[in-house]
Scaffold this active site. Structure first.
Site, PDB file in Angstrom:
ATOM      1  N   ASP A 173       0.806  -1.223   0.000  1.00  0.00           N
ATOM      2  CA  ASP A 173       0.000   0.000   0.000  1.00  0.00           C
ATOM      3  C   ASP A 173       0.844   1.281   0.000  1.00  0.00           C
ATOM      4  O   ASP A 173       0.317   2.359  -0.223  1.00  0.00           O
ATOM      5  CB  ASP A 173      -0.933   0.024   1.226  1.00  0.00           C
ATOM      6  CG  ASP A 173      -0.181  -0.202   2.542  1.00  0.00           C
ATOM      7  OD1 ASP A 173       1.052  -0.316   2.511  1.00  0.00           O
ATOM      8  OD2 ASP A 173      -0.840  -0.277   3.594  1.00  0.00           O
ATOM      9  N   HIS A 174       2.136   1.173   0.258  1.00  0.00           N
ATOM     10  CA  HIS A 174       2.972   2.379   0.368  1.00  0.00           C
ATOM     11  C   HIS A 174       3.683   2.715  -0.949  1.00  0.00           C
ATOM     12  O   HIS A 174       3.499   3.782  -1.509  1.00  0.00           O
ATOM     13  CB  HIS A 174       4.037   2.194   1.459  1.00  0.00           C
ATOM     14  CG  HIS A 174       3.545   2.407   2.850  1.00  0.00           C
ATOM     15  ND1 HIS A 174       2.600   1.600   3.440  1.00  0.00           N
ATOM     16  CD2 HIS A 174       3.874   3.324   3.793  1.00  0.00           C
ATOM     17  CE1 HIS A 174       2.374   2.025   4.675  1.00  0.00           C
ATOM     18  NE2 HIS A 174       3.142   3.075   4.909  1.00  0.00           N
ATOM     19  N   ASP A 208       4.373  -1.087  11.142  1.00  0.00           N
ATOM     20  CA  ASP A 208       3.917   0.253  10.773  1.00  0.00           C
ATOM     21  C   ASP A 208       3.396   0.905  12.048  1.00  0.00           C
ATOM     22  O   ASP A 208       2.689   0.263  12.828  1.00  0.00           O
ATOM     23  CB  ASP A 208       2.807   0.187   9.721  1.00  0.00           C
ATOM     24  CG  ASP A 208       2.537   1.562   9.155  1.00  0.00           C
ATOM     25  OD1 ASP A 208       3.039   1.868   8.059  1.00  0.00           O
ATOM     26  OD2 ASP A 208       1.841   2.354   9.835  1.00  0.00           O
ATOM     27  N   ARG A 253       0.045  12.966   9.945  1.00  0.00           N
ATOM     28  CA  ARG A 253       1.379  13.540  10.193  1.00  0.00           C
ATOM     29  C   ARG A 253       1.627  14.724   9.272  1.00  0.00           C
ATOM     30  O   ARG A 253       1.309  14.652   8.078  1.00  0.00           O
ATOM     31  CB  ARG A 253       2.468  12.489   9.952  1.00  0.00           C
ATOM     32  CG  ARG A 253       2.470  11.455  11.033  1.00  0.00           C
ATOM     33  CD  ARG A 253       3.607  10.481  10.928  1.00  0.00           C
ATOM     34  NE  ARG A 253       3.543   9.640  12.104  1.00  0.00           N
ATOM     35  CZ  ARG A 253       3.890   8.364  12.155  1.00  0.00           C
ATOM     36  NH1 ARG A 253       4.364   7.767  11.086  1.00  0.00           N
ATOM     37  NH2 ARG A 253       3.787   7.701  13.266  1.00  0.00           N
ATOM     38  N   SER A 298       7.266   7.350  12.531  1.00  0.00           N
ATOM     39  CA  SER A 298       7.183   6.067  11.823  1.00  0.00           C
ATOM     40  C   SER A 298       7.957   4.949  12.511  1.00  0.00           C
ATOM     41  O   SER A 298       8.897   5.179  13.254  1.00  0.00           O
ATOM     42  CB  SER A 298       7.745   6.285  10.423  1.00  0.00           C
ATOM     43  OG  SER A 298       8.310   5.102   9.921  1.00  0.00           O
ATOM     44  N   ARG A 345       9.705   2.843  10.831  1.00  0.00           N
ATOM     45  CA  ARG A 345      10.706   2.364   9.871  1.00  0.00           C
ATOM     46  C   ARG A 345      12.039   2.024  10.544  1.00  0.00           C
ATOM     47  O   ARG A 345      12.705   2.883  11.106  1.00  0.00           O
ATOM     48  CB  ARG A 345      10.882   3.374   8.728  1.00  0.00           C
ATOM     49  CG  ARG A 345      11.360   4.732   9.156  1.00  0.00           C
ATOM     50  CD  ARG A 345      11.258   5.741   8.024  1.00  0.00           C
ATOM     51  NE  ARG A 345       9.851   6.076   7.756  1.00  0.00           N
ATOM     52  CZ  ARG A 345       9.429   7.257   7.333  1.00  0.00           C
ATOM     53  NH1 ARG A 345      10.294   8.221   7.077  1.00  0.00           N
ATOM     54  NH2 ARG A 345       8.149   7.491   7.120  1.00  0.00           N
TER      55      ARG A 345
HETATM   56  C1  MIC Z   1       4.350   6.501   8.061  1.00  0.00           C
HETATM   57  O1  MIC Z   1       3.172   6.817   8.167  1.00  0.00           O
HETATM   58  O2  MIC Z   1       5.282   7.228   8.424  1.00  0.00           O
HETATM   59  C2  MIC Z   1       4.676   5.141   7.455  1.00  0.00           C
HETATM   60  C3  MIC Z   1       5.255   5.368   6.140  1.00  0.00           C
HETATM   61  O3  MIC Z   1       3.500   4.409   7.308  1.00  0.00           O
HETATM   62  C4  MIC Z   1       5.629   4.441   8.415  1.00  0.00           C
HETATM   63  C5  MIC Z   1       6.174   3.182   7.910  1.00  0.00           C
HETATM   64  C6  MIC Z   1       7.294   3.348   6.940  1.00  0.00           C
HETATM   65  O4  MIC Z   1       8.102   4.256   7.084  1.00  0.00           O
HETATM   66  O5  MIC Z   1       7.358   2.530   6.033  1.00  0.00           O
HETATM   67  C7  MIC Z   1       5.031   4.176   9.792  1.00  0.00           C
HETATM   68  O6  MIC Z   1       4.121   4.849  10.201  1.00  0.00           O
HETATM   69  O7  MIC Z   1       5.534   3.305  10.524  1.00  0.00           O
HETATM   70 FE1  SF4 Z   2       0.162   4.998   4.968  1.00  0.00          FE
HETATM   71 FE2  SF4 Z   2       1.530   5.677   7.144  1.00  0.00          FE
HETATM   72 FE3  SF4 Z   2       0.064   7.468   5.799  1.00  0.00          FE
HETATM   73 FE4  SF4 Z   2      -1.131   5.584   7.145  1.00  0.00          FE
HETATM   74  S1  SF4 Z   2       0.144   7.184   8.004  1.00  0.00           S
HETATM   75  S2  SF4 Z   2      -1.673   6.258   5.100  1.00  0.00           S
HETATM   76  S3  SF4 Z   2       0.221   3.849   6.869  1.00  0.00           S
HETATM   77  S4  SF4 Z   2       1.866   6.398   5.072  1.00  0.00           S
END
Ligand code: MIC
Ligand code: SF4
Length: 643
Positions: A64-65, A119, A379, A534, A536
């Site tokens: 999904d990313h 995530d 975010r 995140s 990550r």
């Molecule tokens: C995000 O919202 O920052 C992400 C992208 O979903 C990350 C995961 C990632 O960096 O792949 C998260 O929330 O953990």
């Molecule tokens: Fe995707 Fe992270 Fe954004 Fe949620 S917050 S939509 S999991 S990138």
């Protein structure tokens, strides 16, 4: 004294330790979830640990990313994820099937279960009464193999909701209000548990919105009781069998308490560049907008899409802005196409995107220079949209929709706007045909890699004496988006650590990777709540690859701290915060007998060789974590302990 729901579920799953706040506990994990941007590493690590099949009740791999396929990289990742899932017993949810958190809520989540997801918004499952926790991919890989998940036992923050939301005020405003009161570090060390008469008027997806964005509080997770609304939601998803009623005891005494009268809330908005910079929307009203985006795992539910469509009906968005819609899942997209809501959005000038993260993670739709963009996401960190000088505001889907029409942030209550009535259907459109089930015969599946999928070389053990230069000094609340930025340009290298390391700290100091490579080793000094945001693990992994051996900060966010341990970076904390002020970038720090010091107790003497003084740092590592850091990370440790 009665028990909180959080402790009841934890107790049911406890395999090590006791529920004493701060002490380490190990819990059994029922479900795991991965997404593609963190999943490739997680499955590479799962393979490296030599597991034959997942040992959980259910493991799902979502894509999904990284869905913009402007080269072979992301597509190769998707193919790897599909084949590796088939081989090891994981359900695969392909691109187009929806955002992991929304889809898991719809199709798999169940009250009373535990879930670990790679995530940080995994807590969305708390809307169904699950303990759903975000973690680094390596921790999820271990959980898939049947290993417990270790964490410091959280305290429980009770949030008592009373009253009922007024029109134009929604679940998003509840969590924005909690963020306003508690800040982005106000949930660190807590599970946030909602209760009180006010919850009756909140549907499961409303609750999921609140739990989702609880990640922005730094909380371990958030959850709601499982009640009649939960039963209704599960019945609508044709999963009533998964229902079981669950609640805290009436006489529960929470470690801390927040009370919110829903009836008193007004629509809120988070100003750039932190989700806790929350003000009443009336205070931001009039701000001209260049872009409005609705969707994401926070506000991509059917309820939110129906609200947006109803507000847009017969209107057109302002010609001065671009308006995007990313429905949370295939189910949501299918339902809004069948009932005509999608047509209303299209007629109003919406740009319809895939049911993926999209603009939320800078996967396309970066706004123009110095833009003001209003988003229903969770975010708004600096640079996350893909445009470094963009100003991102966060609000509910309905505030986004009405503001898109007006061309500026709008307070509909002051303007006397009528909130349209929205009715949720009794039954959702259940269609699981896109999921790929794991193969019955794993030997028949060939796992397919690609040139950009680079397996990890083992890291060395922790040095006996750490002697390195402070390569960077940062402030409070540094996010993992600062440490390891995302976006369409960088995300395709999530499976290629050597390559993605070129972007470490790009937003803060683009010279960092080159300086680190030249130095060969380094230390980072940081402020409080270091590494929030995140999950990550690349924010631990890539700096380690560049030679970072230790960090010394005023405090860490939970997931990032765990990721540092997992990759063998020593996470130290200033005992006396004034020592933070004395250190400068370029100073050489020495930790003599680092292994011995870390093992012997929680105080470590650090010498600033450049300025010629000593100071004390502390660590809060458990014995198990000390062994992991000394081994050079969890992969080494697991190999060692498993012989
Ligand atoms: C995000 O919202 O920052 C992400 C992208 O979903 C990350 C995961 C990632 O960096 O792949 C998260 O929330 O953990
Ligand atoms: Fe995707 Fe992270 Fe954004 Fe949620 S917050 S939509 S999991 S990138």
């Amino acid at each position: 004294m009665g028990k909180s729901l959080a402790y009841k579920i934890l107790e049911d799953h406890l395999v090590e330790g006791a529920l004493t706040p701060g002490s380490e506990i190990g819990i059994r994990i029922d479900h795991t979830l991965t997404q593609d941007a963190t999943g490739t590493m997680a499955y590479l690590q799962f393979e490296a640990m030599g597991f034959e099949r997942v040992a959980t009740e259910l493991s799902v791999s979502y894509v999904d990313h990284n869905t913009l396929q402007s080269g072979f990289e992301n597509a190769d990742d998707h193919r790897y994820l599909r084949t590796v899932a088939g081989k090891y017993g994981v359900v695969f949810s392909p691109p187009g099937n929806g955002i992991c958190h929304q889809v898991h809520l719809e199709r798999f989540g169940a009250p009373g279960k535990t879930m670990l997801g790679s995530d940080s918004h995994t807590p969305t499952g708390g809307g169904l009464g699950m303990i759903a926790i975000g973690a680094g991919g390596l921790d999820v890989a271990v959980a898939m193999g049947g290993g417990p998940f270790y964490m410091p036992c959280p305290k429980v923050l009770g949030v008592k909701l009373t009253g009922r939301l007024r029109p134009w005020v929604s679940a998003k405003d509840v969590i924005l209000e909690v963020l306003r009161r508690r800040s982005v570090k106000g949930g660190v060390g807590f599970i946030v548990e909602y209760f009180g008469s006010g919850i009756e008027s909140l549907t499961v997806t409303d609750r999921a919105t609140i739990c989702n964005m609880g990640a922005e509080l730094g909380a371990t997770t958030s959850l709601f009781p499982s009640d009649e609304n939960t039963r209704k939601f599960l019945a609508a998803q044709e999963r009533e069998d998964d229902y079981r009623p669950l609640a805290a005891d009436d006489d529960t005494e929470y470690h801390e308490l927040v009370e919110i009268d829903l009836g008193e809330l007004v629509p809120l908005v988070a100003l750039p560049h932190m989700p806790d910079k929350v003000v009443a929307v009336s205070e931001a009203a009039g701000r001209k907008l260049d872009q409005v985006c609705v969707g994401s795992c926070t506000n991509g539910s059917l309820r939110d899409m129906l609200a947006v469509a109803a507000i847009l009906e017969g209107e057109h968005v302002a010609s001065t802005l671009s308006f995007t819609v990313s429905p949370g899942s295939k189910q949501v997209l299918k339902m809004i196409s069948l009932d005509g809501s999608l047509a209303k959005m299209v007629a109003a000038g919406a740009r319809i995107l895939e049911s993926t993260c999209g603009p939320c993670i800078g996967m396309g739709q970066s706004p123009p220079s110095a833009a003001h963009t209003l988003r229903s996401f969770n975010r708004n960190f600096l640079g996350r949209s893909g445009t470094k000088d963009a100003n991102v505001y966060l609000a509910s889907a309905e505030i986004c929709a009405i503001s898109a029409i007006k061309g500026e942030i709008c307070d509909p209550i002051v303007g006397g706007e009528q909130f349209p009535e929205i009715t949720l259907p009794e039954r959702f459109n259940v269609d699981d045909t896109s999921f790929v089930k794991p193969a019955d015969d794993p030997s028949a599946v060939e796992v397919m890699y690609g040139p950009n999928i680079v397996k990890l070389e083992p890291f060395s053990e922790m040095a006996d004496t750490i002697r390195a230069e402070v390569l960077l000094k940062t402030e409070d609340n540094i996010t993992t988006d600062h440490i390891m930025p995302a976006g369409a340009r960088i995300l395709p290298f999530r499976s290629n650590i050597p390559r993605i390391s070129d972007f470490v700290y790009e937003v803060v100091d683009p010279t960092f990777p080159e300086r680190a490579r030249k130095a060969g080793r380094g230390i980072i000094v940081g402020g409080d709540n270091y590494g929030q945001g995140s999950s990550r693990e690349h924010a631990g992994l890539a700096p380690r690859y560049l030679g970072i051996e230790a960090k010394i900060t005023k405090g860490y966010a939970r997931i990032h701290r765990a990721n540092l341990v997992n990759f063998g970076i020593l996470p130290l904390i200033f005992k006396d915060e004034t020592d933070y002020d004395r250190i400068e970038k370029g100073d050489v720090l020495v930790i003599e007998n680092a292994r011995g010091q870390v093992k012997a107790g929680n105080e470590v003497t650090v010498r600033n060789e450049t300025k010629d003084y000593e100071f004390t740092a502390v660590h809060d590592l458990s014995e198990r974590e000390v062994a992991i850091v000394i081994a050079g990370g969890k992969l080494n440790y697991t190999r060692k302990t498993a012989g």
